[in-house]
Scaffold this active site. Structure first.
Site, PDB file in Angstrom:
ATOM      1  N   GLY A 285     -47.457-158.012  -7.886  1.00  0.00           N
ATOM      2  CA  GLY A 285     -48.899-158.051  -8.092  1.00  0.00           C
ATOM      3  C   GLY A 285     -49.583-156.792  -7.618  1.00  0.00           C
ATOM      4  O   GLY A 285     -48.963-155.740  -7.423  1.00  0.00           O
TER       5      GLY A 285
ATOM      6  N   LYS B 285     -43.218-160.078  -4.399  1.00  0.00           N
ATOM      7  CA  LYS B 285     -42.571-161.275  -3.844  1.00  0.00           C
ATOM      8  C   LYS B 285     -41.278-161.532  -4.598  1.00  0.00           C
ATOM      9  O   LYS B 285     -41.242-161.439  -5.824  1.00  0.00           O
ATOM     10  CB  LYS B 285     -43.514-162.472  -3.953  1.00  0.00           C
ATOM     11  CG  LYS B 285     -44.640-162.440  -2.937  1.00  0.00           C
ATOM     12  CD  LYS B 285     -45.914-163.084  -3.454  1.00  0.00           C
ATOM     13  CE  LYS B 285     -46.625-162.189  -4.418  1.00  0.00           C
ATOM     14  NZ  LYS B 285     -47.914-162.725  -4.877  1.00  0.00           N
TER      15      LYS B 285
ATOM     16  N   GLU C   2     -47.318-163.628 -16.612  1.00  0.00           N
ATOM     17  CA  GLU C   2     -47.683-163.928 -15.231  1.00  0.00           C
ATOM     18  C   GLU C   2     -48.223-165.340 -15.052  1.00  0.00           C
ATOM     19  O   GLU C   2     -47.835-166.066 -14.125  1.00  0.00           O
ATOM     20  CB  GLU C   2     -48.727-162.916 -14.760  1.00  0.00           C
ATOM     21  CG  GLU C   2     -49.245-163.164 -13.354  1.00  0.00           C
ATOM     22  CD  GLU C   2     -50.296-162.163 -12.955  1.00  0.00           C
ATOM     23  OE1 GLU C   2     -50.852-162.312 -11.844  1.00  0.00           O
ATOM     24  OE2 GLU C   2     -50.589-161.226 -13.741  1.00  0.00           O
TER      25      GLU C   2
ATOM     26  N   GLY D  30     -58.242-159.337  -1.739  1.00  0.00           N
ATOM     27  CA  GLY D  30     -58.616-157.924  -1.779  1.00  0.00           C
ATOM     28  C   GLY D  30     -60.026-157.709  -1.269  1.00  0.00           C
ATOM     29  O   GLY D  30     -60.315-156.705  -0.598  1.00  0.00           O
TER      30      GLY D  30
ATOM     31  N   THR E 151     -59.888-158.031   2.603  1.00  0.00           N
ATOM     32  CA  THR E 151     -59.307-156.859   3.255  1.00  0.00           C
ATOM     33  C   THR E 151     -60.193-155.629   3.103  1.00  0.00           C
ATOM     34  O   THR E 151     -60.466-154.913   4.071  1.00  0.00           O
ATOM     35  CB  THR E 151     -57.912-156.567   2.677  1.00  0.00           C
ATOM     36  OG1 THR E 151     -57.099-157.736   2.791  1.00  0.00           O
ATOM     37  CG2 THR E 151     -57.246-155.417   3.416  1.00  0.00           C
TER      38      THR E 151
ATOM     39  N   TYR F 260     -54.630-156.580   7.627  1.00  0.00           N
ATOM     40  CA  TYR F 260     -55.051-157.890   7.114  1.00  0.00           C
ATOM     41  C   TYR F 260     -54.912-158.981   8.172  1.00  0.00           C
ATOM     42  O   TYR F 260     -55.829-159.787   8.366  1.00  0.00           O
ATOM     43  CB  TYR F 260     -54.219-158.249   5.879  1.00  0.00           C
ATOM     44  CG  TYR F 260     -54.457-159.658   5.370  1.00  0.00           C
ATOM     45  CD1 TYR F 260     -55.571-159.957   4.593  1.00  0.00           C
ATOM     46  CD2 TYR F 260     -53.557-160.686   5.664  1.00  0.00           C
ATOM     47  CE1 TYR F 260     -55.798-161.244   4.136  1.00  0.00           C
ATOM     48  CE2 TYR F 260     -53.778-161.978   5.212  1.00  0.00           C
ATOM     49  CZ  TYR F 260     -54.898-162.244   4.439  1.00  0.00           C
ATOM     50  OH  TYR F 260     -55.126-163.531   3.998  1.00  0.00           O
TER      51      TYR F 260
END
Length: 268
Positions: free
Chosen positions: A11, A16, A74, A127, A130, A142
């Site tokens: 991503g 992952k 996705e 996002g 952060t 984070y």
């Protein structure tokens, strides 16, 4: 040499990886900035690989590292992975439900039996927490941001309903937000308070969009997945509180951040 199957979800912020060895499923994640290290690690632990890829950077990874890999859409991978985890955790949802995937941004999917459709997306997500969090504080990490958010008091930055009504009886819960960051000009708040307010704003926005999607699609159950709720108790608690207040049943899947990688793995 035994060939090992792996699913990779690449991503905007994280890569992952899910693979199975000797009947056990393994999970691993890396910052997307450490992509080379992640692939090197995977090839070390599993020299003979069959790989399926999902996510925005899947094609770039395929071209550079795994030319013979399979590309999976996705959103399909995400929903397939969520279904797998629901079954693994013995969670049965009889009616249609929503999957809310809170990653760098947030995506909404409505699931009807074997069919799943992405219905909504928002730039509000991890996002935001952060990036905006680092602008509101001197903190960049984070996990440190999530710790600060847990320590803060949003009421020192947000204008609450009880601030408006003061001594009068409030028609709704006085702890609810009347205006996000409306007390920002005052000086008696800390970095932790600002982060608590930010976390609350993200939770409220996601819940408002979720409640509208639930009403349109006539669902009462919400499955929440994604990396941004991992290790972020402030956000998770806010989501659960507001969704339950609105009468929506909430499920947080263990390993939900790996749904995309699991869905990719299952497709091989």
């Amino acid at each position: 040499m035994q060939q090992i199957t792996a699913g990779i979800d690449a991503g905007g912020s994280l890569i992952k990886i899910v693979y199975q060895e000797k009947g056990r499923m393994h999970f691993k994640k890396f910052s997307i900035n450490k992509l080379d290290s992640a692939i090197s690690w995977l090839k070390t632990v599993a020299p003979s690989l069959k790989v399926s890829l999902a996510g925005g950077k899947a094609m770039a990874i395929q071209n550079k590292y795994f030319q013979d890999s399979i590309l999976i859409p996705e959103f399909q991978a995400t929903c397939d992975g969520a279904r797998f985890l629901l079954a693994k955790e013995n969670i049965s949802i009889e009616e249609n439900y929503l999957i809310v995937n809170i990653g760098t941004g947030t995506s909404w999917h409505v699931v009807n039996g074997d069919k799943a459709e992405r219905i909504l997306g928002s730039g509000m997500g991890g996002g935001t927490f952060t990036g905006l969090g680092s602008l509101l504080t001197q903190v960049q990490d984070y996990q440190l941001l999530t710790i600060l958010a847990e320590e803060g008091n949003k009421g020192k930055v947000d204008m609450l309903v009880k601030d408006i009504y003061e001594t009068a009886a409030s028609p709704i819960n006085g702890e609810l937000t009347a205006a996000n960051f409306a007390k920002g000009k005052k000086l008696n708040h800390t970095e932790a308070d600002r982060l608590a307010s930010l976390s609350n704003m993200i939770a409220e926005t996601i819940v408002l969009l979720t409640s509208q999607a639930a009403a349109i699609h006539h669902v009462k159950s919400v499955v929440i997945i994604g990396t941004s709720i991992i290790g972020n108790p402030s956000l998770k608690r806010g989501l659960e509180f507001y969704l339950n207040m609105l009468g929506l049943s909430t499920v947080f899947l263990e390993k939900g951040e790996y749904c995309g990688a699991i869905g990719a793995y299952l497709s091989v």
